[in-house]
Scaffold this motif. Structure first.
Motif, PDB file in Angstrom:
ATOM      1  N   VAL A  17       0.869  -1.172   0.000  1.00  0.00           N
ATOM      2  CA  VAL A  17       0.000   0.000   0.000  1.00  0.00           C
ATOM      3  C   VAL A  17       0.908   1.225   0.000  1.00  0.00           C
ATOM      4  CG1 VAL A  17      -1.798   1.264   1.231  1.00  0.00           C
ATOM      5  CG2 VAL A  17      -1.765  -1.241   1.307  1.00  0.00           C
ATOM      6  N   PRO A  18       0.919   1.995  -1.108  1.00  0.00           N
ATOM      7  CA  PRO A  18       1.787   3.177  -1.161  1.00  0.00           C
ATOM      8  C   PRO A  18       1.383   4.198  -0.100  1.00  0.00           C
ATOM      9  CG  PRO A  18       0.773   2.739  -3.311  1.00  0.00           C
ATOM     10  CD  PRO A  18       0.165   1.797  -2.324  1.00  0.00           C
ATOM     11  N   ASP A  19       2.362   4.827   0.489  1.00  0.00           N
ATOM     12  CA  ASP A  19       2.130   5.877   1.496  1.00  0.00           C
ATOM     13  C   ASP A  19       1.248   5.377   2.638  1.00  0.00           C
ATOM     14  OD1 ASP A  19       3.477   7.663  -0.303  1.00  0.00           O
ATOM     15  OD2 ASP A  19       1.583   7.905  -1.369  1.00  0.00           O
ATOM     16  N   PHE A  20       1.450   4.128   3.058  1.00  0.00           N
ATOM     17  CA  PHE A  20       0.554   3.541   4.048  1.00  0.00           C
ATOM     18  C   PHE A  20       0.489   4.347   5.336  1.00  0.00           C
ATOM     19  CE2 PHE A  20      -0.510   0.850   7.637  1.00  0.00           C
ATOM     20  CZ  PHE A  20      -1.779   0.464   7.253  1.00  0.00           C
ATOM     21  N   THR A  21       1.597   4.846   5.807  1.00  0.00           N
ATOM     22  CA  THR A  21       1.594   5.596   7.063  1.00  0.00           C
ATOM     23  C   THR A  21       0.673   6.806   6.958  1.00  0.00           C
ATOM     24  OG1 THR A  21       3.818   4.843   7.586  1.00  0.00           O
ATOM     25  CG2 THR A  21       3.058   6.800   8.731  1.00  0.00           C
ATOM     26  N   ALA A  22       0.767   7.560   5.881  1.00  0.00           N
ATOM     27  CA  ALA A  22      -0.092   8.732   5.703  1.00  0.00           C
ATOM     28  C   ALA A  22      -1.546   8.320   5.508  1.00  0.00           C
ATOM     29  CB  ALA A  22       0.384   9.571   4.519  1.00  0.00           C
ATOM     30  N   VAL A  23      -1.782   7.284   4.729  1.00  0.00           N
ATOM     31  CA  VAL A  23      -3.150   6.808   4.479  1.00  0.00           C
ATOM     32  C   VAL A  23      -3.795   6.340   5.776  1.00  0.00           C
ATOM     33  CG1 VAL A  23      -4.473   4.977   3.333  1.00  0.00           C
ATOM     34  CG2 VAL A  23      -2.704   6.198   2.071  1.00  0.00           C
ATOM     35  N   ALA A  24      -3.078   5.559   6.566  1.00  0.00           N
ATOM     36  CA  ALA A  24      -3.617   5.020   7.814  1.00  0.00           C
ATOM     37  C   ALA A  24      -3.918   6.125   8.823  1.00  0.00           C
ATOM     38  CB  ALA A  24      -2.633   4.020   8.416  1.00  0.00           C
ATOM     39  N   THR A  54      -1.662   3.274  15.771  1.00  0.00           N
ATOM     40  CA  THR A  54      -2.636   3.569  14.709  1.00  0.00           C
ATOM     41  C   THR A  54      -2.287   2.809  13.449  1.00  0.00           C
ATOM     42  OG1 THR A  54      -3.071   5.770  15.597  1.00  0.00           O
ATOM     43  CG2 THR A  54      -3.577   5.419  13.270  1.00  0.00           C
ATOM     44  N   GLU A  55      -1.038   2.848  13.077  1.00  0.00           N
ATOM     45  CA  GLU A  55      -0.572   2.179  11.872  1.00  0.00           C
ATOM     46  C   GLU A  55      -0.826   0.669  11.956  1.00  0.00           C
ATOM     47  OE1 GLU A  55       3.224   3.395   9.336  1.00  0.00           O
ATOM     48  OE2 GLU A  55       3.729   2.362  11.190  1.00  0.00           O
ATOM     49  N   GLN A  56      -0.477   0.069  13.061  1.00  0.00           N
ATOM     50  CA  GLN A  56      -0.631  -1.373  13.222  1.00  0.00           C
ATOM     51  C   GLN A  56      -2.095  -1.781  13.326  1.00  0.00           C
ATOM     52  OE1 GLN A  56       1.922  -2.457  16.471  1.00  0.00           O
ATOM     53  NE2 GLN A  56       3.773  -2.168  15.270  1.00  0.00           N
ATOM     54  N   ARG A  57      -2.902  -0.989  14.026  1.00  0.00           N
ATOM     55  CA  ARG A  57      -4.320  -1.312  14.176  1.00  0.00           C
ATOM     56  C   ARG A  57      -5.029  -1.329  12.821  1.00  0.00           C
ATOM     57  NH1 ARG A  57      -5.582   2.641  17.063  1.00  0.00           N
ATOM     58  NH2 ARG A  57      -6.728   3.860  15.622  1.00  0.00           N
ATOM     59  N   THR A  75     -10.877  -2.498   2.037  1.00  0.00           N
ATOM     60  CA  THR A  75     -10.246  -1.372   2.722  1.00  0.00           C
ATOM     61  C   THR A  75     -10.381  -0.038   1.994  1.00  0.00           C
ATOM     62  OG1 THR A  75      -8.120  -1.744   1.645  1.00  0.00           O
ATOM     63  CG2 THR A  75      -8.499  -2.885   3.748  1.00  0.00           C
ATOM     64  N   GLY A  76     -10.510  -0.084   0.673  1.00  0.00           N
ATOM     65  CA  GLY A  76     -10.534   1.152  -0.116  1.00  0.00           C
ATOM     66  C   GLY A  76      -9.151   1.680  -0.427  1.00  0.00           C
ATOM     67  N   TRP A  77      -8.113   0.960  -0.008  1.00  0.00           N
ATOM     68  CA  TRP A  77      -6.743   1.398  -0.242  1.00  0.00           C
ATOM     69  C   TRP A  77      -6.284   1.011  -1.639  1.00  0.00           C
ATOM     70  CZ3 TRP A  77      -5.075  -1.584   4.688  1.00  0.00           C
ATOM     71  CH2 TRP A  77      -5.505  -0.898   5.824  1.00  0.00           C
ATOM     72  N   GLU A  78      -5.369   1.787  -2.169  1.00  0.00           N
ATOM     73  CA  GLU A  78      -4.687   1.402  -3.399  1.00  0.00           C
ATOM     74  C   GLU A  78      -3.646   0.357  -3.012  1.00  0.00           C
ATOM     75  OE1 GLU A  78      -1.918   3.379  -6.899  1.00  0.00           O
ATOM     76  OE2 GLU A  78      -2.257   4.481  -5.055  1.00  0.00           O
ATOM     77  N   VAL A  79      -3.672  -0.790  -3.678  1.00  0.00           N
ATOM     78  CA  VAL A  79      -2.731  -1.872  -3.374  1.00  0.00           C
ATOM     79  C   VAL A  79      -1.978  -2.216  -4.646  1.00  0.00           C
ATOM     80  CG1 VAL A  79      -2.456  -4.225  -2.499  1.00  0.00           C
ATOM     81  CG2 VAL A  79      -4.297  -2.789  -1.622  1.00  0.00           C
ATOM     82  N   LEU A  80      -0.656  -2.254  -4.554  1.00  0.00           N
ATOM     83  CA  LEU A  80       0.197  -2.611  -5.686  1.00  0.00           C
ATOM     84  C   LEU A  80       0.780  -3.994  -5.443  1.00  0.00           C
ATOM     85  CD1 LEU A  80       2.145   0.762  -6.020  1.00  0.00           C
ATOM     86  CD2 LEU A  80       0.042   0.073  -7.181  1.00  0.00           C
ATOM     87  N   ALA A  81       1.022  -4.730  -6.522  1.00  0.00           N
ATOM     88  CA  ALA A  81       1.565  -6.080  -6.398  1.00  0.00           C
ATOM     89  C   ALA A  81       2.852  -6.208  -7.191  1.00  0.00           C
ATOM     90  CB  ALA A  81       0.550  -7.103  -6.904  1.00  0.00           C
TER      91      ALA A  81
END
Length: 172
Positions: A32-39, A97-100, A152-158
Motif C-alpha cells: 500500500v503506497p504511502d501507508f503511514t499517511a493513508v492510515a 494507529t498504523e498497526q491497528r 479497505t478502499g486502499w490502493e494496493v500494488l503487487a
C-alpha cells in the motif's frame, strides 16, 4: 584428517534447500503506497481529497500523493509543510494507529492464504508456493488485490519476483 575438515564444511550450518525448482523462492508482495499517511488520515477522519502529512519528532516521515504533488517531501519540518501546502492535514505519528489499521488487511488475508509474512505495515509477502496448487500467479495476485481494495478502499500494488527483496522493488 576427515573429508569434512578438508572441504571446510565442518561445523558450518546445513544450507536450506530451496522450496521451488531452479533454486528460487518466488514471492508475491502486496504494498500500500504511502501507508503511514493513508492510515493516519483514515484514523483521524481526514477526507481522502485532503492532502495528509505525518510528522514524527517535528519532521515529515510520510506524505500522501496529493501532499507530495504540493511539494511536501520526507524530512521537511512543520513550518515548511504549512508554507508549501497550507490545506494539508498535519498528523502526529502513532505506531499503534498504523498497526491497528493494517490488522484489517491481515484479517482479510488470513481467510484466503495459508502463509504470508508481514514485512512492515503496508507491505505483505506471500510465497507463491502457498497458492500454486489452486491459482496461477496472475489470478492469485488479482484476487488478493481485489479483496484488499474492496475491503479497505486502499490502493494496493503487487509485485512478483524470485526473491522477497526483488518482489518489494517490483511492487513499488
Amino acid at each position: 584428517m576427515s573429508d569434512a575438515h578438508r572441504s571446510g564444511t565442518a561445523g558450518s550450518a546445513v544450507q536450506k534447500q530451496p522450496t521451488e525448482p531452479g533454486g528460487t523462492l518466488r514471492t508475491l508482495v502486496l504494498h500500500v503506497p504511502d501507508f503511514t499517511a493513508v492510515a493516519h488520515a483514515e484514523a483521524a477522519g481526514v477526507s481522502p481529497s485532503t492532502p495528509a502529512v505525518v510528522l514524527h519528532a517535528g519532521r515529515v516521515i510520510s506524505a500522501d500523493a496529493q501532499a507530495r504533488a504540493a511539494g511536501i517531501a520526507v524530512g521537511l519540518n512543520r513550518r515548511a509543510v504549512g508554507h508549501r501546502c497550507p490545506q494539508a492535514a498535519v498528523l502526529n505519528y502513532s505506531e499503534d494507529t498504523e498497526q491497528r489499521l493494517f490488522a484489517r488487511s491481515v484479517g482479510i488475508l488470513e481467510d484466503r492464504m495459508a502463509r504470508f509474512t508481514l514485512l512492515r505495515p503496508g507491505t505483505i509477502g506471500v510465497p507463491v508456493s502457498s497458492f500454486a496448487r489452486t491459482h496461477t500467479e496472475d489470478t492469485a495476485a488479482e484476487e488478493l488485490l481485489t479483496a484488499l481494495t474492496d475491503a479497505t478502499g486502499w490502493e494496493v500494488l503487487a509485485g512478483i519476483a524470485d526473491s522477497p527483496f526483488a518482489a518489494v522493488l517490483a511492487a513499488h
